[in-house]
Scaffold this active site. Structure first.
Site, PDB file in Angstrom:
ATOM      1  CB  CYS A  68       6.634 -25.175  17.949  1.00  0.00           C
ATOM      2  SG  CYS A  68       5.797 -23.514  17.622  1.00  0.00           S
ATOM      3  CE1 TYR A  72       4.730 -17.167  18.508  1.00  0.00           C
ATOM      4  CE2 TYR A  72       3.410 -16.523  20.243  1.00  0.00           C
ATOM      5  CZ  TYR A  72       4.413 -17.253  19.695  1.00  0.00           C
ATOM      6  OH  TYR A  72       5.061 -18.162  20.170  1.00  0.00           O
ATOM      7  CG  HIS A 118       8.720 -22.704  15.340  1.00  0.00           C
ATOM      8  ND1 HIS A 118       8.864 -22.323  16.449  1.00  0.00           N
ATOM      9  CD2 HIS A 118      10.047 -22.560  14.985  1.00  0.00           C
ATOM     10  CE1 HIS A 118      10.062 -21.935  17.014  1.00  0.00           C
ATOM     11  NE2 HIS A 118      10.955 -21.946  15.778  1.00  0.00           N
ATOM     12  CG  HIS A 162       4.838 -20.159  16.106  1.00  0.00           C
ATOM     13  ND1 HIS A 162       6.109 -20.212  16.155  1.00  0.00           N
ATOM     14  CD2 HIS A 162       4.884 -19.183  14.945  1.00  0.00           C
ATOM     15  CE1 HIS A 162       7.190 -19.875  15.354  1.00  0.00           C
ATOM     16  NE2 HIS A 162       6.017 -19.145  14.540  1.00  0.00           N
ATOM     17  CE  LYS A 177      12.524 -23.228  18.950  1.00  0.00           C
ATOM     18  NZ  LYS A 177      12.502 -23.466  20.248  1.00  0.00           N
TER      19      LYS A 177
HETATM   20 ZN   LIG Z   1       6.853 -21.897  17.503  1.00  0.00          ZN
END
Ligand SMILES: [Zn+2]
Length: 222
Positions: A143, A49, A135, A13, A141
């Site tokens: 990310c 995380y 991600h 991420h 996304k």
């Molecule tokens: Zn992420």
């Protein structure tokens, strides 16, 4: 710390923070700050995380609800449907990034080296291969603002055309074909046929070299 059997995946991420963020070079501070965001702002039980890596390549442990120092056993909160079986790792930086950017667009070499080292540590500790993904592979996304799979395989989409061996082989091939065509127009009849046959043999040879170079490159032996 052992990697629980049910962990199948490592997901990368971005924190989507700017380089001038207070904790850009402070992994521990980043964990504490993101912990505040995720608990107070998101209403979660802890930072999402397992760990965060700062721009200096420093790692700090993240989610550890029972405070036993083991972050691998935790069920994170990195991506919907991908928490029980996934270990989530986040990188400082990445603000305004795109899913197809390159790691170097947002992260330092030290940071990426630490990410690879951490992933390798997890894989070794697990004694099996966990999938390594971004991600952006499971959600719409940006990310973590690069494509994790090709990076983890030691290649990135734009690197293939940047490879010196690939460029060299391509230049050689184009040069050889050009020379052959020019020479051919100077000859007649049987000589032309002979040259065409020789050129074909040479082209096959170059193709074999070219292909093995691509294989070498894909395997990281550049
Ligand atoms: Zn992420």
């Amino acid at each position: 710390m052992p990697i629980p059997d049910h962990k199948t995946t490592i997901m990368v991420h971005t924190l989507a923070t700017k380089p001038n963020w207070k904790y850009h070079n402070d992994a521990k501070g980043a964990v504490e700050e993101v912990r505040k965001w995720h608990i107070h702002d998101n209403g979660w039980s802890d930072v999402a995380y397992a760990g965060i890596i700062d721009a200096g390549g420093r790692w700090a442990n993240g989610r550890d609800r029972d405070l036993d120092g083991d972050v691998w056993e935790e069920t994170g909160a990195g991506a919907r449907g991908w928490n029980k079986n996934t270990i989530h790792i986040a990188l400082c930086g990445g603000y305004g990034g795109d899913a197809n950017d390159l790691p170097r667009d947002h992260y330092t070499p030290a940071q990426m080296a630490k990410l690879r080292q951490k992933i390798d540590e997890i894989q070794t500790e697990a004694g099996r291969k966990l999938a390594v993904i971004g991600h952006n592979e499971v959600a719409n996304k940006a990310c973590p603002c690069f494509q994790v799979k090709p990076w983890y395989a030691k290649k990135t989409p734009r690197d293939i055309t940047g490879s010196k061996t690939i460029q060299g082989a391509a230049t050689t091939t184009v040069g050889a074909v050009g020379t052959g065509v020019a020479a051919l127009s100077q000859l007649d009849g049987q000589a032309q046929i002979l040259v065409v046959i020789l050129s074909a043999v040479m082209a096959v040879g170059l193709f074999v070299v070219f292909r093995s170079r691509i294989k070498d490159w894909a395997n990281g032996r550049r």
